[in-house]
Scaffold this motif. Structure first.
Motif, short mmCIF file in Angstrom:
data_model
loop_
_atom_site.label_atom_id
_atom_site.label_comp_id
_atom_site.label_asym_id
_atom_site.label_seq_id
_atom_site.Cartn_x
_atom_site.Cartn_y
_atom_site.Cartn_z
N ILE A 187 0.84 -1.21 0.00
CA ILE A 187 0.00 0.00 0.00
C ILE A 187 0.88 1.26 0.00
O ILE A 187 0.48 2.32 -0.48
N LEU A 188 2.10 1.16 0.53
CA LEU A 188 2.99 2.32 0.61
C LEU A 188 3.42 2.80 -0.78
O LEU A 188 3.82 3.95 -0.95
N ALA A 189 3.30 1.91 -1.78
CA ALA A 189 3.68 2.29 -3.14
C ALA A 189 2.80 3.42 -3.66
O ALA A 189 3.16 4.12 -4.61
N ASN A 190 1.63 3.61 -3.05
CA ASN A 190 0.74 4.71 -3.46
C ASN A 190 1.22 6.06 -2.96
O ASN A 190 0.71 7.10 -3.37
N ASN A 191 2.17 6.07 -2.04
CA ASN A 191 2.72 7.33 -1.52
C ASN A 191 4.01 7.68 -2.25
O ASN A 191 4.79 6.79 -2.57
N PRO A 192 4.28 8.96 -2.49
CA PRO A 192 5.60 9.35 -3.00
C PRO A 192 6.67 8.90 -2.00
O PRO A 192 6.41 8.93 -0.78
N VAL A 195 7.33 10.87 1.12
CA VAL A 195 6.31 10.78 2.18
C VAL A 195 6.62 9.58 3.08
O VAL A 195 6.60 9.69 4.32
N THR A 196 6.94 8.44 2.46
CA THR A 196 7.28 7.25 3.25
C THR A 196 8.51 7.51 4.11
O THR A 196 8.57 7.11 5.28
N GLN A 197 9.51 8.21 3.55
CA GLN A 197 10.73 8.51 4.33
C GLN A 197 10.39 9.41 5.51
O GLN A 197 10.88 9.19 6.64
N ALA A 198 9.54 10.39 5.27
CA ALA A 198 9.14 11.30 6.36
C ALA A 198 8.41 10.52 7.45
O ALA A 198 8.59 10.77 8.65
N ARG A 207 11.84 3.10 12.65
CA ARG A 207 11.71 2.14 11.54
C ARG A 207 10.23 1.96 11.21
O ARG A 207 9.36 2.36 12.00
N LEU A 208 9.98 1.36 10.04
CA LEU A 208 8.61 0.98 9.71
C LEU A 208 8.25 -0.30 10.44
O LEU A 208 9.14 -1.08 10.82
#
Ligand code: NAD
Length: 243
Positions: A187-192, A195-198, A207-208
């Motif tokens: 689902i994270l692939a939908n975020n730039p 955004v995931t890094q932030a 960590r995630l």
């Protein structure tokens, strides 16, 4: 969960897939559902010595829900638990958010959860017990950039779950919510990427999260070990929601 029958939505990918597999390991009879990949997950569970079936379910279709309920009872005799994991996410500023996309988000994330509860609760009343675990998100607790419709849908899941929990507690039915932080799934692939890094940087744990860390909580809440736990919203988020 030995011999318990559990329906898992979103079982074709990510958190739902791992939840379904953990139910399989715990001895449950697992009804894996999704718009894609449910049968593959069921096959994996069966190959690993578990007991599962895979069924098509678009959670935003009440007809699909009724058909899944009937097939689950036909195959396994009754339904003891429901894990509503299916969901979509979209990152967009509220000004640019299209009405159709807002409706789609609500239809899948919120109405899908409503339909699931609506369909299984009569069966739980018939058997005298039942567990529902719904998935919300950190986005329902803190303001996250670019997620207006997603945050609204998950906030609705929490409010509706609390209401149903209180109403059905006297009937020995428990309803709880798990609010994941940022978890490593497709689902994270939908975020730039930024955004995931932030998100990662903002998580106190640094960590995630892993899908297994959500699945552990979902399986616990669906088990008889959690019989006195209801109406709770449990954040599994590496500490972000407590900042
Ligand atoms: P994912 O994209 O890997 O899995 C979502 C699954 O839902 C997919 O298999 C997809 O096919 C299914 N799905 C989509 N639309 C559907 C529909 N109409 N009917 C039935 N199934 C449908 O995502 P994930 O990260 O595993 O997300 C699972 C849940 O966890 C979602 O509700 C999501 O909002 C929530 N969540 C995820 C995160 C995260 O960081 N990954 C954080 C908080 C909450």
């Amino acid at each position: 969960m030995k011999e318990k029958v559990v329906i898992v939505t979103g079982a074709g990918s990510g958190i739902g897939k791992v939840v379904a597999k953990q139910f399989g390991v715990s001895g449950a009879k697992v009804v894996c559902t999704d718009i894609k990949g449910a049968e593959e997950t069921a096959t994996e569970i069966n190959n690993e010595g578990g007991n599962a079936i895979g069924l098509y379910l678009d959670v935003s279709s009440l007809d699909d829900w009724k058909s899944v309920k009937d097939k689950a009872i036909q195959e396994f005799g009754e339904i003891n638990a429901l894990a509503n994991i299916a969901g979509i996410s979209e990152a967009v500023d509220i000004v640019d958010l299209e009405e159709d996309d807002f409706d789609k988000m609500i239809n899948i994330n919120l109405k899908g959860t409503f339909f699931g509860m609506k369909v299984v609760l009569p069966e739980f009343l018939r058997t005298g017990a039942g567990k529902i675990v719904n998935i919300a998100s950190l986005a329902a607790h803190v303001g996250l950039t670019g997620l207006p419709s997603y945050s609204a849908s998950k906030g609705g899941v929490i409010a509706m779950s609390r209401q149903v929990a209180v109403e059905y507690a006297p009937k020995n039915i428990q309803v709880n919510v798990v609010s994941p932080g940022i978890i490593e799934t497709p689902i994270l692939a939908n975020n730039p990427p930024e955004v995931t890094q932030a998100f990662t940087d903002a998580t106190p744990a640094g960590r995630l999260g892993k899908p297994e860390e959500i699945a552990n909580m979902v399986v616990y809440l669906a088990s008889e070990e959690a019989n006195f736990v209801t109406g709770q919203v449990i954040k599994v988020d590496g500490g972000w929601g407590s900042k």
